[in-house]
Scaffold this motif. Structure first.
Motif, PDB file in Angstrom:
ATOM      1  N   THR A   1       0.843  -1.200   0.000  1.00 38.52           N
ATOM      2  CA  THR A   1       0.000   0.000   0.000  1.00 38.52           C
ATOM      3  C   THR A   1       0.878   1.250   0.000  1.00 38.52           C
ATOM      4  O   THR A   1       0.643   2.180  -0.782  1.00 38.52           O
TER       5      THR A   1
ATOM      6  N   ALA B   1      -6.666  -1.216  -1.903  1.00 34.50           N
ATOM      7  CA  ALA B   1      -5.411  -0.442  -1.937  1.00 34.50           C
ATOM      8  C   ALA B   1      -5.034  -0.008  -3.356  1.00 34.50           C
ATOM      9  O   ALA B   1      -4.390   1.032  -3.526  1.00 34.50           O
TER      10      ALA B   1
ATOM     11  N   LYS C   1       0.530 -13.669   0.679  1.00 33.89           N
ATOM     12  CA  LYS C   1       1.073 -13.537  -0.675  1.00 33.89           C
ATOM     13  C   LYS C   1       2.165 -14.594  -0.910  1.00 33.89           C
ATOM     14  O   LYS C   1       2.343 -15.486  -0.104  1.00 33.89           O
TER      15      LYS C   1
ATOM     16  N   GLU D   1       4.708  -7.858   7.212  1.00 30.96           N
ATOM     17  CA  GLU D   1       4.153  -6.798   6.382  1.00 30.96           C
ATOM     18  C   GLU D   1       5.296  -6.325   5.512  1.00 30.96           C
ATOM     19  O   GLU D   1       6.452  -6.334   5.941  1.00 30.96           O
ATOM     20  N   GLY D   2       4.996  -5.888   4.307  1.00 33.20           N
ATOM     21  CA  GLY D   2       6.072  -5.357   3.481  1.00 33.20           C
ATOM     22  C   GLY D   2       5.672  -5.266   2.026  1.00 33.20           C
ATOM     23  O   GLY D   2       4.717  -5.907   1.592  1.00 33.20           O
TER      24      GLY D   2
ATOM     25  N   TYR E   1     -12.542 -10.458  -5.607  1.00 33.30           N
ATOM     26  CA  TYR E   1     -12.746  -9.445  -4.567  1.00 33.30           C
ATOM     27  C   TYR E   1     -14.167  -8.919  -4.649  1.00 33.30           C
ATOM     28  O   TYR E   1     -14.808  -9.052  -5.690  1.00 33.30           O
TER      29      TYR E   1
HETATM   30  C1  LIG Z   1      -2.463  -7.374  -0.785  1.00 35.39           C
HETATM   31  C2  LIG Z   1      -2.701  -6.385  -1.853  1.00 35.39           C
HETATM   32  C3  LIG Z   1      -2.341  -5.039  -1.728  1.00 35.39           C
HETATM   33  C4  LIG Z   1      -1.848  -4.451  -0.442  1.00 35.39           C
HETATM   34  O1  LIG Z   1      -0.748  -5.102   0.048  1.00 35.39           O
HETATM   35  P1  LIG Z   1      -0.185  -4.740   1.509  1.00 35.39           P
HETATM   36  O2  LIG Z   1       1.224  -5.226   1.437  1.00 35.39           O
HETATM   37  O3  LIG Z   1      -1.030  -5.493   2.472  1.00 35.39           O
HETATM   38  O4  LIG Z   1      -0.301  -3.276   1.684  1.00 35.39           O
HETATM   39  C5  LIG Z   1      -2.495  -4.205  -2.814  1.00 35.39           C
HETATM   40  N1  LIG Z   1      -3.012  -4.657  -3.964  1.00 35.39           N
HETATM   41  C6  LIG Z   1      -3.400  -5.936  -4.121  1.00 35.39           C
HETATM   42  C7  LIG Z   1      -3.942  -6.380  -5.432  1.00 35.39           C
HETATM   43  C8  LIG Z   1      -3.280  -6.838  -3.064  1.00 35.39           C
HETATM   44  O5  LIG Z   1      -3.699  -8.079  -3.189  1.00 35.39           O
END
Ligand SMILES: *Cc1c(COP(=O)(O)O)cnc(C)c1O
Length: 382
Positions: free
Chosen positions: A55, A82, A188, A194-195, A327
């Protein structure tokens, strides 16, 4: 409960983090640059800037591309919020491009139509953020052609897609984009707790993003407005943020990156097995074009009969299977409804949403767990 996604942590990961704990630097030490260099090599890209989330990487990417009040950013409605919020942080307006119904990625022909209309009204976007849903690349070559024809910049939100490839090159190479973003959230492909990371081949964009992730402060005398006062001296050139990744996180990420290829291979195997086991059921499984390797962050099935989605979902949760939905279309969120969007605006994204379920997909998922998922799904659909 079998979750839909789960991190894989081994003894080497733990040792790598402990080693940083016992070192001089918990943050701003040598491991963040080492992790950045590793990801740059794996992605065949010049610059990599680690951040404390994807993000924040999206935020600094937008700022580096000059997004601000009055700018226009377009993205996919079928993504995590995000992908759109980053533009709002900069004061820009957001609009959505409807998706291609099979992949769920933004549809190039819909985009072209929308661009032609926008050209007529002088409301062309400044940046398009392409989201590689589930780890499958968007049609980047076509998007790149459109970016030249209509004059916009491109960010790839590859939060799902580290380890995937497109036209034989790793996602993250920025062959057809200005900046690519990865996420290292635990669900992921590889994690740092987090990162995130921003990748680019453009030295000015890299420098901007480096500044912005750390308060807008530089210690590089060549960037300063006057000679340095001494070894303590730094200058704040812009209004930046504390978006830094710690060395603890980078150590985990660096260790995880040693297994990236294994993770992708395992996900490929599980996907192939799902594909086969689900072939007789009334649903569509993901298709991957010949020029792409999906990282299979998610395994999204689309039921033929959307009316059965809720009962199938509930039956699977009741059986201890942590299915999910990726989503809810971003434009239907109350925040975006307040900005003027509504149900009906992006029909393909909405239909996709109504049909989908994400099945468990992570490296440690066993074949017997996968069989249990398939059996439960078959029963729920019978
Ligand atoms: C997980 C995700 C984000 C945000 O990732 P963070 O590392 O949690 O901030 C943004 N875009 C997509 C498509 C995501 O799946």
């Amino acid at each position: 409960m079998i979750p839909y996604g789960r991190q894989h942590i081994d003894e080497e990961d733990i040792a790598a983090v402990v080693q940083v704990l016992q070192s001089d630097f918990l943050t701003q030490g040598p491991v963040v640059p080492a992790f950045e260099q590793r990801l740059a090599e794996l992605s065949q890209v010049q610059f990599a800037i680690a951040t404390n989330s994807a993000t924040s990487a999206l935020h600094v990417a937008c700022l580096a591309l000059g997004i601000g009040i009055g700018s226009r950013v377009w993205t996919s409605p079928l993504s995590f919020v995000a992908s759109a919020n980053c533009a709002r942080y900069c004061g820009a307006s957001v609009d959505f491009v409807d998706i291609e119904p099979d992949s769920g990625n933004l549809c190039i022909s819909t985009l072209r139509q929308k661009l032609e209309l926008a050209r007529a009204t002088e409301t062309l976007p400044d940046v398009v953020i392409a989201v590689h849903l589930a780890g499958l690349s968007c049609d980047m070559q076509q998007l790149y052609h459109l970016s030249h024809e209509f004059g916009f910049r491109i960010i790839e939100d590859a939060s799902h897609a580290v380890g995937g490839s497109y036209q034989g090159r790793p996602i993250g190479s920025c062959q057809y984009s200005d900046i690519t973003i990865f996420s290292f959230h635990p669900v992921k492909i590889i994690t740092t707790g987090e990162g995130g990371m921003a990748l680019t081949n453009n030295p000015e964009l890299a420098e901007q993003m480096q500044l912005l992730r750390s308060h807008g402060i530089t210690r590089d005398e060549t960037e300063m407005t006057e000679p340095s006062h001494g070894a303590w001296y730094y200058q704040q050139l812009q209004l930046g943020f504390n978006y830094r990744m710690t060395d603890l996180q980078a150590a985990l990420g660096l260790s995880q990156s040693n297994r990236l290829a294994d993770f992708i291979a395992k996900r490929q195997q599980l996907a192939a097995r799902y594909h086969q086991l689900l072939s007789q059921l009334p649903l569509d499984t993901p298709e991957v074009p010949a020029d792409s390797v999906s990282s299979y962050h998610l395994y999204i099935i689309r039921l033929h009969d959307k009316a059965r989605r809720k009962s199938v979902f509930d039956a699977m949760r009741a059986a201890g299977i942590g299915v999910n939905v990726h989503y809810i279309p971003i434009h239907t969120q109350p925040y975006y409804q307040q900005l003027g969007f509504d149900w009906g605006d992006l029909p393909q994204a909405e239909l996709f949403y109504e049909r989908i379920i994400s099945l468990p997909m992570f490296p440690e998922l066993t074949e017997s767990e996968q069989d249990h998922v398939v059996a439960t799904l078959s029963k729920a659909l019978a």
